[in-house]
Design a protein around this motif. Sequence first.
Motif, PDB file in Angstrom:
ATOM      1  N   PHE A  21      -0.203 -18.307 -30.485  1.00  0.00           N
ATOM      2  CA  PHE A  21      -1.864 -17.574 -30.075  1.00  0.00           C
ATOM      3  C   PHE A  21      -3.006 -18.538 -30.505  1.00  0.00           C
ATOM      4  CE2 PHE A  21      -5.775 -14.598 -30.526  1.00  0.00           C
ATOM      5  CZ  PHE A  21      -5.329 -14.333 -29.895  1.00  0.00           C
ATOM      6  N   SER A  22      -2.952 -18.766 -31.967  1.00  0.00           N
ATOM      7  CA  SER A  22      -3.981 -20.083 -32.621  1.00  0.00           C
ATOM      8  C   SER A  22      -3.564 -19.711 -34.490  1.00  0.00           C
ATOM      9  CB  SER A  22      -4.603 -18.486 -32.284  1.00  0.00           C
ATOM     10  OG  SER A  22      -6.170 -18.733 -34.019  1.00  0.00           O
ATOM     11  N   PRO A  70     -10.974 -14.400 -31.715  1.00  0.00           N
ATOM     12  CA  PRO A  70     -10.650 -14.095 -29.978  1.00  0.00           C
ATOM     13  C   PRO A  70     -11.265 -13.003 -29.486  1.00  0.00           C
ATOM     14  CG  PRO A  70      -9.044 -13.177 -31.529  1.00  0.00           C
ATOM     15  CD  PRO A  70     -10.478 -13.751 -32.208  1.00  0.00           C
ATOM     16  N   ASN A  71     -10.032 -13.381 -28.017  1.00  0.00           N
ATOM     17  CA  ASN A  71     -11.076 -11.929 -27.227  1.00  0.00           C
ATOM     18  C   ASN A  71      -9.854 -11.063 -27.894  1.00  0.00           C
ATOM     19  OD1 ASN A  71      -9.250 -10.466 -24.894  1.00  0.00           O
ATOM     20  ND2 ASN A  71     -11.462 -10.767 -24.359  1.00  0.00           N
ATOM     21  N   GLN A  73      -8.794  -8.304 -26.415  1.00  0.00           N
ATOM     22  CA  GLN A  73      -7.000  -7.770 -25.486  1.00  0.00           C
ATOM     23  C   GLN A  73      -6.318  -9.493 -25.569  1.00  0.00           C
ATOM     24  OE1 GLN A  73      -6.799  -4.844 -24.001  1.00  0.00           O
ATOM     25  NE2 GLN A  73      -4.974  -6.264 -23.589  1.00  0.00           N
ATOM     26  N   SER A  74      -6.554 -10.279 -25.690  1.00  0.00           N
ATOM     27  CA  SER A  74      -5.612 -11.513 -26.125  1.00  0.00           C
ATOM     28  C   SER A  74      -4.972 -10.776 -27.398  1.00  0.00           C
ATOM     29  CB  SER A  74      -6.163 -12.555 -25.739  1.00  0.00           C
ATOM     30  OG  SER A  74      -7.110 -13.098 -24.854  1.00  0.00           O
ATOM     31  N   LEU A  75      -6.200 -11.167 -28.122  1.00  0.00           N
ATOM     32  CA  LEU A  75      -5.490 -10.219 -29.602  1.00  0.00           C
ATOM     33  C   LEU A  75      -4.275  -9.687 -30.011  1.00  0.00           C
ATOM     34  CD1 LEU A  75      -4.992 -11.344 -32.667  1.00  0.00           C
ATOM     35  CD2 LEU A  75      -6.938  -9.678 -32.981  1.00  0.00           C
ATOM     36  N   ASN A  77      -2.782  -8.448 -27.110  1.00  0.00           N
ATOM     37  CA  ASN A  77      -1.186  -9.052 -26.721  1.00  0.00           C
ATOM     38  C   ASN A  77      -0.303  -9.944 -27.165  1.00  0.00           C
ATOM     39  OD1 ASN A  77      -2.056  -7.391 -24.105  1.00  0.00           O
ATOM     40  ND2 ASN A  77      -2.732  -9.514 -23.011  1.00  0.00           N
ATOM     41  N   ALA A  78      -0.925 -10.486 -27.689  1.00  0.00           N
ATOM     42  CA  ALA A  78      -0.188 -11.655 -29.318  1.00  0.00           C
ATOM     43  C   ALA A  78       0.546 -10.922 -30.138  1.00  0.00           C
ATOM     44  CB  ALA A  78      -1.154 -12.744 -29.416  1.00  0.00           C
TER      45      ALA A  78
END
Length: 101
Positions: A21-22, A70-71, A73-75, A77-78
């Motif tokens: 993710f990051s 980060p976005n 929703q993306s965070l 999800n991760a």
Amino acid sequence: MDTDELSTETYNGIIIEAEKFSHDLTLQFGSLASGCKDEEDYLEKSLSLISELRSLDEDELYEVFFAKPPNRQSLNNALDRIVLNIATIRKIPKEQRHYEF
């Protein structure tokens, strides 16, 4: 403890998943290990970190992710994937986990 002391399953399920993710998220989970007494403590504190990350406002995310938030929703999800990985890891008896050292 150090991340080198984590089982391969835990390292892959948390550290590597975070890195997908990051790198900034990886740093959060990596630095967490130094305050843990063993792998179970690390898993528990990882879940606490996830709860904390989910509760941060935009300004706090800005700080945690070094001015590149980060976005949301993306965070999430991760973080969901990491939570699922932790549940899977906990099903593996400690003596059946793999360690490099």
